[in-house]
Design a protein around this motif. Sequence first.
Motif, PDB file in Angstrom:
ATOM      1  N   LYS A   1       5.762  15.301 -13.088  1.00 21.65           N
ATOM      2  CA  LYS A   1       6.200  14.146 -13.867  1.00 21.65           C
ATOM      3  C   LYS A   1       6.410  12.919 -12.982  1.00 21.65           C
ATOM      4  O   LYS A   1       6.605  11.816 -13.465  1.00 21.65           O
ATOM      5  CB  LYS A   1       7.525  14.467 -14.568  1.00 21.65           C
ATOM      6  N   PHE A   2       6.399  13.131 -11.641  1.00 25.02           N
ATOM      7  CA  PHE A   2       6.638  12.058 -10.678  1.00 25.02           C
ATOM      8  C   PHE A   2       5.620  12.133  -9.552  1.00 25.02           C
ATOM      9  O   PHE A   2       5.095  13.185  -9.251  1.00 25.02           O
ATOM     10  CB  PHE A   2       8.050  12.182 -10.085  1.00 25.02           C
ATOM     11  N   TYR A   3       5.368  10.979  -8.937  1.00 28.19           N
ATOM     12  CA  TYR A   3       4.533  10.943  -7.742  1.00 28.19           C
ATOM     13  C   TYR A   3       5.292  10.178  -6.667  1.00 28.19           C
ATOM     14  O   TYR A   3       6.216   9.416  -6.965  1.00 28.19           O
ATOM     15  CB  TYR A   3       3.162  10.316  -8.012  1.00 28.19           C
ATOM     16  N   CYS A   4       4.927  10.394  -5.423  1.00 27.71           N
ATOM     17  CA  CYS A   4       5.571   9.710  -4.312  1.00 27.71           C
ATOM     18  C   CYS A   4       4.825   8.412  -4.042  1.00 27.71           C
ATOM     19  O   CYS A   4       3.613   8.421  -3.801  1.00 27.71           O
ATOM     20  CB  CYS A   4       5.572  10.592  -3.064  1.00 27.71           C
ATOM     21  N   PHE A   5       5.540   7.304  -4.101  1.00 29.04           N
ATOM     22  CA  PHE A   5       4.954   5.995  -3.855  1.00 29.04           C
ATOM     23  C   PHE A   5       4.444   5.889  -2.422  1.00 29.04           C
ATOM     24  O   PHE A   5       3.519   5.148  -2.145  1.00 29.04           O
ATOM     25  CB  PHE A   5       6.001   4.905  -4.139  1.00 29.04           C
ATOM     26  N   THR A   6       5.015   6.681  -1.510  1.00 29.75           N
ATOM     27  CA  THR A   6       4.633   6.636  -0.103  1.00 29.75           C
ATOM     28  C   THR A   6       3.355   7.414   0.179  1.00 29.75           C
ATOM     29  O   THR A   6       2.418   6.895   0.771  1.00 29.75           O
ATOM     30  CB  THR A   6       5.770   7.182   0.783  1.00 29.75           C
ATOM     31  N   CYS A   7       3.304   8.687  -0.262  1.00 33.53           N
ATOM     32  CA  CYS A   7       2.172   9.541   0.119  1.00 33.53           C
ATOM     33  C   CYS A   7       1.293   9.982  -1.045  1.00 33.53           C
ATOM     34  O   CYS A   7       0.251  10.583  -0.827  1.00 33.53           O
ATOM     35  CB  CYS A   7       2.674  10.763   0.879  1.00 33.53           C
ATOM     36  N   GLY A   8       1.746   9.741  -2.285  1.00 31.49           N
ATOM     37  CA  GLY A   8       0.935  10.110  -3.436  1.00 31.49           C
ATOM     38  C   GLY A   8       1.109  11.542  -3.905  1.00 31.49           C
ATOM     39  O   GLY A   8       0.475  11.948  -4.872  1.00 31.49           O
ATOM     40  N   ALA A   9       1.972  12.318  -3.245  1.00 31.70           N
ATOM     41  CA  ALA A   9       2.216  13.696  -3.682  1.00 31.70           C
ATOM     42  C   ALA A   9       2.826  13.688  -5.080  1.00 31.70           C
ATOM     43  O   ALA A   9       3.490  12.726  -5.470  1.00 31.70           O
ATOM     44  CB  ALA A   9       3.165  14.392  -2.708  1.00 31.70           C
ATOM     45  N   GLU A  10       2.588  14.736  -5.838  1.00 36.98           N
ATOM     46  CA  GLU A  10       3.133  14.856  -7.187  1.00 36.98           C
ATOM     47  C   GLU A  10       4.069  16.052  -7.262  1.00 36.98           C
ATOM     48  O   GLU A  10       3.841  17.061  -6.599  1.00 36.98           O
ATOM     49  CB  GLU A  10       2.006  15.018  -8.203  1.00 36.98           C
ATOM     50  N   ALA A  11       5.132  15.924  -8.087  1.00 34.99           N
ATOM     51  CA  ALA A  11       6.106  17.006  -8.238  1.00 34.99           C
ATOM     52  C   ALA A  11       6.732  16.947  -9.623  1.00 34.99           C
ATOM     53  O   ALA A  11       6.703  15.906 -10.289  1.00 34.99           O
ATOM     54  CB  ALA A  11       7.185  16.915  -7.177  1.00 34.99           C
ATOM     55  N   ASN A  12       7.292  18.072 -10.028  1.00 43.89           N
ATOM     56  CA  ASN A  12       7.960  18.150 -11.330  1.00 43.89           C
ATOM     57  C   ASN A  12       9.199  17.262 -11.378  1.00 43.89           C
ATOM     58  O   ASN A  12       9.495  16.664 -12.406  1.00 43.89           O
ATOM     59  CB  ASN A  12       8.387  19.590 -11.630  1.00 43.89           C
ATOM     60  N   CYS A  13       9.957  17.198 -10.276  1.00 43.31           N
ATOM     61  CA  CYS A  13      11.237  16.482 -10.231  1.00 43.31           C
ATOM     62  C   CYS A  13      11.199  15.398  -9.159  1.00 43.31           C
ATOM     63  O   CYS A  13      10.629  15.582  -8.085  1.00 43.31           O
ATOM     64  CB  CYS A  13      12.372  17.444  -9.897  1.00 43.31           C
ATOM     65  N   ALA A  14      11.859  14.300  -9.432  1.00 46.89           N
ATOM     66  CA  ALA A  14      11.930  13.185  -8.493  1.00 46.89           C
ATOM     67  C   ALA A  14      12.607  13.586  -7.185  1.00 46.89           C
ATOM     68  O   ALA A  14      12.298  13.035  -6.124  1.00 46.89           O
ATOM     69  CB  ALA A  14      12.672  12.020  -9.138  1.00 46.89           C
ATOM     70  N   GLU A  15      13.523  14.537  -7.240  1.00 48.71           N
ATOM     71  CA  GLU A  15      14.274  14.953  -6.059  1.00 48.71           C
ATOM     72  C   GLU A  15      13.393  15.543  -4.965  1.00 48.71           C
ATOM     73  O   GLU A  15      13.828  15.655  -3.821  1.00 48.71           O
ATOM     74  CB  GLU A  15      15.351  15.987  -6.448  1.00 48.71           C
ATOM     75  N   ASN A  16      12.183  15.926  -5.297  1.00 53.17           N
ATOM     76  CA  ASN A  16      11.278  16.520  -4.318  1.00 53.17           C
ATOM     77  C   ASN A  16      10.369  15.504  -3.637  1.00 53.17           C
ATOM     78  O   ASN A  16       9.465  15.883  -2.902  1.00 53.17           O
ATOM     79  CB  ASN A  16      10.420  17.605  -4.971  1.00 53.17           C
ATOM     80  N   LEU A  17      10.622  14.212  -3.862  1.00 53.69           N
ATOM     81  CA  LEU A  17       9.774  13.164  -3.304  1.00 53.69           C
ATOM     82  C   LEU A  17      10.616  12.116  -2.591  1.00 53.69           C
ATOM     83  O   LEU A  17      11.757  11.869  -2.966  1.00 53.69           O
ATOM     84  CB  LEU A  17       8.952  12.510  -4.418  1.00 53.69           C
ATOM     85  N   CYS A  18      10.041  11.463  -1.573  1.00 55.63           N
ATOM     86  CA  CYS A  18      10.758  10.435  -0.805  1.00 55.63           C
ATOM     87  C   CYS A  18      10.950   9.156  -1.621  1.00 55.63           C
ATOM     88  O   CYS A  18      12.028   8.592  -1.641  1.00 55.63           O
ATOM     89  CB  CYS A  18       9.984  10.094   0.460  1.00 55.63           C
ATOM     90  N   GLU A  19       9.884   8.688  -2.235  1.00 55.57           N
ATOM     91  CA  GLU A  19       9.909   7.449  -3.014  1.00 55.57           C
ATOM     92  C   GLU A  19       9.330   7.752  -4.391  1.00 55.57           C
ATOM     93  O   GLU A  19       8.197   7.385  -4.705  1.00 55.57           O
ATOM     94  CB  GLU A  19       9.077   6.371  -2.320  1.00 55.57           C
ATOM     95  N   PRO A  20      10.096   8.426  -5.271  1.00 56.79           N
ATOM     96  CA  PRO A  20       9.559   8.863  -6.554  1.00 56.79           C
ATOM     97  C   PRO A  20       9.320   7.722  -7.532  1.00 56.79           C
ATOM     98  O   PRO A  20      10.060   6.740  -7.577  1.00 56.79           O
ATOM     99  CB  PRO A  20      10.637   9.805  -7.072  1.00 56.79           C
ATOM    100  N   ALA A  21       8.254   7.871  -8.281  1.00 56.11           N
ATOM    101  CA  ALA A  21       7.926   6.968  -9.387  1.00 56.11           C
ATOM    102  C   ALA A  21       7.387   7.833 -10.514  1.00 56.11           C
ATOM    103  O   ALA A  21       6.697   8.831 -10.242  1.00 56.11           O
ATOM    104  CB  ALA A  21       6.885   5.946  -8.941  1.00 56.11           C
ATOM    105  N   PRO A  22       7.700   7.496 -11.747  1.00 56.23           N
ATOM    106  CA  PRO A  22       7.216   8.320 -12.856  1.00 56.23           C
ATOM    107  C   PRO A  22       5.698   8.222 -13.026  1.00 56.23           C
ATOM    108  O   PRO A  22       5.115   7.162 -12.809  1.00 56.23           O
ATOM    109  CB  PRO A  22       7.939   7.761 -14.073  1.00 56.23           C
ATOM    110  N   ILE A  23       5.094   9.331 -13.392  1.00 52.01           N
ATOM    111  CA  ILE A  23       3.676   9.330 -13.723  1.00 52.01           C
ATOM    112  C   ILE A  23       3.562   8.826 -15.161  1.00 52.01           C
ATOM    113  O   ILE A  23       4.168   9.388 -16.062  1.00 52.01           O
ATOM    114  CB  ILE A  23       3.068  10.751 -13.605  1.00 52.01           C
ATOM    115  N   GLU A  24       2.835   7.767 -15.343  1.00 57.57           N
ATOM    116  CA  GLU A  24       2.661   7.193 -16.675  1.00 57.57           C
ATOM    117  C   GLU A  24       1.662   8.025 -17.460  1.00 57.57           C
ATOM    118  O   GLU A  24       0.619   8.397 -16.963  1.00 57.57           O
ATOM    119  CB  GLU A  24       2.164   5.737 -16.560  1.00 57.57           C
TER     120      GLU A  24
END
Length: 60
Positions: A36-59
């Motif tokens: 549901k989120f991707y990392c603005f820094t590296c582009g990785a995707e994860a279910n929860c924002a807590e697993n990313l450095c700079e989370p942004a919602p996947i539209e």
Amino acid sequence: MTTATCRCGAITHSHMCMLRSNGKTEEIARITTDPKFYCFTCGAEANCAENLCEPAPIEA
């Protein structure tokens, strides 16, 4: 013992970049089943924002 620091400066072991660098493929598979989120820094995707450095919602 040295404490690992994430590239964003956080002392965490749950960010995707830390999981990747530590070879935690099973945990990565578990937290990426329905991203549901991707990392603005590296582009990785994860279910929860807590697993990313700079989370942004996947539209949708």
